[in-house]
Scaffold this motif. Structure first.
Motif, PDB file in Angstrom:
ATOM      1  N   ALA A   1       0.846  -1.229   0.215  1.00 18.28           N
ATOM      2  CA  ALA A   1      -0.039  -0.024  -0.125  1.00 18.28           C
ATOM      3  C   ALA A   1       0.912   1.314  -0.072  1.00 18.28           C
ATOM      4  CB  ALA A   1      -0.989   0.025   1.331  1.00 18.28           C
ATOM      5  N   ALA A   2       0.477   2.206  -0.554  1.00 17.72           N
ATOM      6  CA  ALA A   2       1.306   3.542  -0.917  1.00 17.72           C
ATOM      7  C   ALA A   2       1.190   4.134   0.516  1.00 17.72           C
ATOM      8  CB  ALA A   2       0.536   4.330  -1.778  1.00 17.72           C
ATOM      9  N   ARG A   3       2.505   4.845   0.998  1.00 13.78           N
ATOM     10  CA  ARG A   3       2.491   5.513   2.069  1.00 13.78           C
ATOM     11  C   ARG A   3       1.844   6.802   2.217  1.00 13.78           C
ATOM     12  NH1 ARG A   3       8.489   7.560   4.668  1.00 13.78           N
ATOM     13  NH2 ARG A   3       8.271   8.875   2.955  1.00 13.78           N
ATOM     14  N   ARG A   4       0.677   6.936   3.108  1.00 12.24           N
ATOM     15  CA  ARG A   4      -0.235   8.182   3.061  1.00 12.24           C
ATOM     16  C   ARG A   4       0.475   9.012   4.037  1.00 12.24           C
ATOM     17  NH1 ARG A   4      -6.125   7.439   3.629  1.00 12.24           N
ATOM     18  NH2 ARG A   4      -5.935   9.561   2.553  1.00 12.24           N
ATOM     19  N   VAL A   5       1.107  10.223   3.688  1.00 19.27           N
ATOM     20  CA  VAL A   5       1.645  10.822   4.652  1.00 19.27           C
ATOM     21  C   VAL A   5       0.830  12.193   4.990  1.00 19.27           C
ATOM     22  CG1 VAL A   5       3.916  10.058   4.154  1.00 19.27           C
ATOM     23  CG2 VAL A   5       3.027  12.105   2.954  1.00 19.27           C
TER      24      VAL A   5
ATOM     25  N   ARG B   1      -1.640  12.799   7.176  1.00 17.84           N
ATOM     26  CA  ARG B   1      -3.045  12.413   7.426  1.00 17.84           C
ATOM     27  C   ARG B   1      -3.390  12.425   9.034  1.00 17.84           C
ATOM     28  NH1 ARG B   1      -3.085  14.054   3.208  1.00 17.84           N
ATOM     29  NH2 ARG B   1      -3.900  13.189   1.080  1.00 17.84           N
TER      30      ARG B   1
ATOM     31  N   SER C   1      -1.930   8.076  12.094  1.00 19.22           N
ATOM     32  CA  SER C   1      -1.260   7.546  11.049  1.00 19.22           C
ATOM     33  C   SER C   1       0.293   7.182  11.295  1.00 19.22           C
ATOM     34  CB  SER C   1      -1.275   8.435   9.569  1.00 19.22           C
ATOM     35  OG  SER C   1      -0.435   9.428   9.780  1.00 19.22           O
TER      36      SER C   1
ATOM     37  N   ALA D   1       4.988  14.971   8.185  1.00 23.16           N
ATOM     38  CA  ALA D   1       4.740  14.051   7.195  1.00 23.16           C
ATOM     39  C   ALA D   1       6.309  13.423   6.838  1.00 23.16           C
ATOM     40  CB  ALA D   1       4.391  14.571   5.794  1.00 23.16           C
TER      41      ALA D   1
END
Length: 143
Positions: A15-19, A21, A25, A31
């Protein structure tokens, strides 16, 4: 197997790293960019090879050398391959048909590598000084 049922192997995709947020997280607030500085700002980063104002390595080293784009039209052939060809008269077309030089070649030169026993007449083909002597010693000629 159907096209709609194809999927990657388990664990192959991450999964892509969601920064940025939120705290929960683990990558909220800054971030993962740290505090302040050019690297933390949006749209702010240096170009490739930039060394902070110091003269980059690419510009510190001297310029050297040159490779002619006309070299692709030149080809060479040895005395050994010339003797294996087994023709009395050899020209550029004969060498191209035998597959000894590329089709794009315009200038062919014979180099002294190996031996030549039979007499060969060369037309429209150059030769080094040593190769010329070997060809003439075998009873051949250059034209």
């Amino acid at each position: 197997m159907e096209l709609n049922s194809i999927k990657p192997a388990d664990g192959a995709k991450h999964a892509a790293r969601r920064v940025g947020r939120g705290i929960g997280s683990g990558l909220g607030k800054t971030a993962g960019r740290g505090h302040k500085g050019q690297k933390s700002r949006s749209g702010g980063y240096h170009k490739v090879g930039f060394e902070g104002g110091q003269m980059p390595l690419q510009r510190r080293l001297p310029k050297r050398g040159f490779k002619s784009h006309l070299l692709k039209f030149n080809a060479e052939i040895t005395l050994t391959t010339l003797s294996k060809l087994g023709l009395a008269e050899v020209d550029l077309l004969a060498l191209k048909q035998a597959g000894l030089v590329p089709q794009i070649a315009k200038v062919v030169k014979v180099i002294k590598s190996g031996e030549l026993a039979t007499a060969v007449k060369l037309t429209g083909i150059g030769a080094t000084a040593g190769a010329k002597a070997a060809i003439e010693a075998a009873g051949g000629s250059l034209a």
